[in-house]
Write an enzyme that holds these catalytic residues in place. Structure first.
Site, short mmCIF file in Angstrom:
data_model
loop_
_atom_site.label_atom_id
_atom_site.label_comp_id
_atom_site.label_asym_id
_atom_site.label_seq_id
_atom_site.Cartn_x
_atom_site.Cartn_y
_atom_site.Cartn_z
N ASP A 1 -0.44 0.03 -4.75
CA ASP A 1 -0.25 -1.10 -3.85
C ASP A 1 -1.22 -0.98 -2.68
O ASP A 1 -1.38 0.08 -2.08
CB ASP A 1 1.20 -1.08 -3.36
CG ASP A 1 1.53 -2.26 -2.50
OD1 ASP A 1 1.65 -3.37 -3.03
OD2 ASP A 1 1.69 -2.07 -1.27
N GLU B 1 -4.79 -2.56 -6.02
CA GLU B 1 -5.24 -3.71 -5.25
C GLU B 1 -6.31 -3.26 -4.27
O GLU B 1 -6.04 -2.50 -3.34
CB GLU B 1 -4.07 -4.32 -4.48
CG GLU B 1 -2.97 -4.88 -5.36
CD GLU B 1 -1.81 -5.37 -4.52
OE1 GLU B 1 -1.43 -6.54 -4.70
OE2 GLU B 1 -1.29 -4.60 -3.70
#
Length: 756
Positions: free
Chosen positions: A446, A475
């Protein structure tokens, strides 16, 4: 997580204790043995400041300022670097008083703790054996550390059965060893620190603990070897092999969402639980498969679990198969622990056993398991209930400005300082535990763009040393951090590493600008977000990114192609808001076109739970805390309604898995084998050379028709059509031309003549 788009982030009302920024106050930091940095919000210049303006004491002894090394004006005050006459210890009662403040302030150890003398490479946390248990905690600024033992999970924190003092060792570590079998006991650390001249004792769970009482209050001691024996098949469990990243087809799901709805057919007591996902052959009342059976039927290779580590939102004891609360889980507390709300009972070690049971079940079905991890921020900081690190070594684990304000590139109130040596060690230890102790086949990071590059590469090395097949994705968004983007693992810095970044470029070009709910993309018949030439590069797996300048990708192994994940609107919702005048059948065709486009593109393929049959969240773009039963839970009856769409997804996945021409492993291979025949804002036609990447098919043609009218494409020779639109057909042979329906993809391959 609630952060993929900046617009969504800015609109959030974060329900955490750290949502409000504290007022700017005076702060003092120790950056070296004899170097301090003092910040004051006062408006001062160099002529207003002298070394005699400071009064410094260490355990009551006066320390003189040798000189002022630097005065730096900042937008909210002044930062002053001081050199002392003598060294001070980080664990001493160190105070500073500045002439304008007339108050004694704690000098917090900061960069001084990054020095080699405070780095500990050994085992931290609990080292359990039946004969003894050793406790080790890194707390270099603590005055003293004790461990409190409790016989019950719900014992009051002040009502401990034993208190054992830890001894200070080298490198800032505290240790003690208890004889005898301590399994079944609970514990916390009591850490005494100096705060503005006074001793303050914090009671905190062990940050390294892999089990706890409900809601993270106390750490739990248990026998891991005995636990593993209770999990059927665990000692024979193996990782799922993966040759190349591009061979993965990833299915993202939330444990609770996937089984909790009444339509799931899952046993009532297992709905929303780890074990609900282990049930075989479940179906709706109308007979369509659900749960694990749906995953197997769909044909994906990996299941990506939204956070299953211990997170802070919600009461674990109230989370059953009903709807008392909900959260995606991007609120980490104890990283090596497991979330108790997904267990049949949050007390004891059922959460560990049942997660391992789920992993063995998925492995037996040849499904790899990817863990969604959040090392970019924690749930809480400071003295809040679920703050862990700040209660042990204040401020050290976070990126904090001179003024004492936490950097907030995560938009969750703080950023973990992954670049600090002991923070990096914690992350690596946690990841190694996940791979070795839970057999995870990969990780999704994340906000990976907030993690420093050195740490990400160290993670990759550590994971691959244990499981060479492991898949690492994340990400790579460039968030507004105080740590320089050149040193963070943003999309542009993944090149050549083998770690893959989510490709927001292909997402937005196909379905429309994520920041604008009404914007259309290629599949709704509009011009692609970045233009048709950009979309062609995205199809080749050559670039990523949604900004004006594309970000080159070293190979297709480093791009994750997707059009829907848990963040933002679901695919069908985004298509609907971008094409409001289209009827539902047309929207389903656009959905199929979007998935068909990424399923045939070069790179890693990822899809969201329920996407395969048109899952809707009814326009909710940020459902991280929605407990509405029709928003997050998978409505399995929708699969019956949209069987044609499901079968299309199933077919596209099967074609991709069977034909390596869609999974080329290098940019050079793509460049030499993929050629575009024609393109405009509404249509793309390209060919892949015969037997590319060892494919069994001859020359392949892919046609993407995003116009409202059929497309007629001329053909040379004889071709077999595998797919032509959402409504699947039996393979058919064609010569001369093919007509592709509106908003549709066609995949066909040339039939080669065999010389007699």
């Amino acid at each position: 997580m609630r952060k993929s788009t900046l617009l969504t982030l800015l609109l959030l009302t974060i329900p955490f204790s750290y949502a409000q920024e504290p007022p700017i106050t005076n702060h003092a930091w120790q950056d070296g043995a004899d170097e301090l940095v003092f910040f004051t919000p006062s408006t001062l210049n160099s002529k207003d400041i002298s070394k005699t303006d400071f009064s410094i004491t260490s355990n009551g002894k006066t320390i003189q300022v040798k000189q002022i090394n630097k005065i730096t004006p900042l937008p909210d005050g002044v930062s002053i670097t001081l050199q002392l006459d003598n060294k001070i210890a980080p664990n001493a009662n160190n105070l500073i008083n500045f002439k304008t403040t007339q108050q004694n302030l704690t000098i917090y150890p900061r960069n001084v703790l990054d020095q080699q003398q405070y780095f500990f490479s050994g085992k931290l946390g609990l080292d359990y054996h039946k004969e003894n248990s050793q406790f080790a905690l890194w707390a270099p600024s603590a005055k003293s550390v004790s461990v409190y033992l409790y016989p019950h999970y719900n014992s009051d924190l002040t009502n401990y059965s034993r208190k054992i003092d830890l001894q200070r060792q080298a490198n800032g570590v505290w240790q003690t060893k208890l004889k005898g079998d301590q399994a079944g006991s609970y514990y916390v650390y009591a850490i005494t620190l100096f705060e503005n001249g006074k001793e303050v004792t914090n009671l905190v769970a062990d940050p390294y603990s892999s089990a706890s009482s409900p809601n993270s209050e106390k750490s739990y001691i248990y026998d891991e070897t005995a636990l593993d024996k209770r999990v059927v098949g665990w000692n024979q469990d193996k990782y799922v092999p993966l040759k190349n990243n591009v061979d993965a087809v990833i299915y993202e799901l939330h444990v609770r969402d996937y089984t909790i709805d009444q339509s799931s057919g899952i046993e009532s007591s297992l709905k929303g639980k780890f074990l609900g996902l282990t049930q075989n052959n479940t179906q709706t009342s109308s007979g369509v498969t659900t749960g694990l059976a749906n995953i197997k039927e769909l044909g994906v290779t990996h299941v990506q679990l939204l956070p299953v580590y211990d997170y802070g939102t919600g009461d674990e004891t109230s989370m059953n198969n009903a709807y008392p609360w909900y959260n995606w889980g991007y609120d980490p507390v104890l990283y090596s622990n497991i979330e108790g709300s997904y267990a049949s009972n949050p007390v004891g070690t059922l959460r560990q056993e049942e997660l391992k049971t789920l992993i063995t079940t998925l492995h037996r079905n040849n499904l790899g398991v990817i863990k969604d991890v959040v090392f970019n921020h924690t749930f809480q900081t400071g003295n809040a209930q679920f703050s862990i690190f700040d209660k042990i070594v204040p401020f050290y684990f976070y990126r904090v400005s001179d003024d004492g304000v936490y950097s907030n590139g995560s938009y969750c109130g703080n950023e973990v300082a992954t670049e600090k040596p002991m923070v990096r060690k914690f992350i690596l230890d946690s990841i190694r535990n996940d791979v070795s102790n839970y057999h995870f086949d990969g990780f999704r990071f994340d906000l990976m763009g907030l993690i420093d590059t050195q740490t990400m590469l160290a993670i990759q090395q550590a994971v691959k040393a244990i499981n060479p097949s492991a898949l690492i994705i994340g990400e790579g968004w460039n968030m507004p951090s105080i740590y320089p983007s050149s040193e963070r693992f943003i999309q542009a810095n993944t090149q050549g590493t083998g770690i893959a970044a989510f490709n927001d470029g292909i997402r937005d070009n196909l379905r429309g600008d994520v920041f604008n709910s009404s914007a259309s993309g290629f599949v709704q018949g509009a011009a692609p977000y970045n233009g048709i030439e950009r979309l062609k590069q995205l199809i080749k797996g050559a670039v990523t990114g949604r900004d004006a300048a594309p970000i080159p990708v070293f190979s297709p192994n480093e791009t994750v192609n997707y059009v829907s994940v848990h963040d933002n609107a679901t695919l069908i919702d985004k298509i609907s808001s971008g094409a409001p005048k289209s009827n539902y059948e047309q929207k389903l065709q656009m959905d199929a076109l979007a998935f068909g486009a990424i399923a045939t593109s070069q790179g890693i393929l990822l899809l969201d739970e329920g996407q395969e049959f048109g899952r809707t969240k009814h326009g909710n773009e940020n459902s991280y805390a929605s407990n509405d039963p029709i928003i997050n839970p998978i409505q399995w009856n929708l699969k019956q309604e949209n069987q044609a769409l499901f079968k299309f997804y199933q077919t596209m996945i099967a074609i991709r898995k069977a034909h390596p021409a869609f999974r080329m492993n290098s940019s050079a291979m793509v460049e030499s084998n993929l050629q575009f025949i024609s393109s405009n804002d509404h249509q793309i036609v390209y060919q892949i050379n015969a037997h590319a990447n060892g494919d069994s098919w001859g020359k392949i043609m892919v046609i993407l028709n995003a116009s409202s009218k059929p497309l007629t494409q001329s053909l040379q020779g004889q071709w077999q059509v595998a797919v032509n639109g959402i409504h699947l057909i039996q393979p058919v042979n064609l010569k001369n031309t093919i007509s592709v329906p509106a908003y549709s993809i066609a995949v066909l391959h040339q039939i080669e003549e065999i010389n007699q």
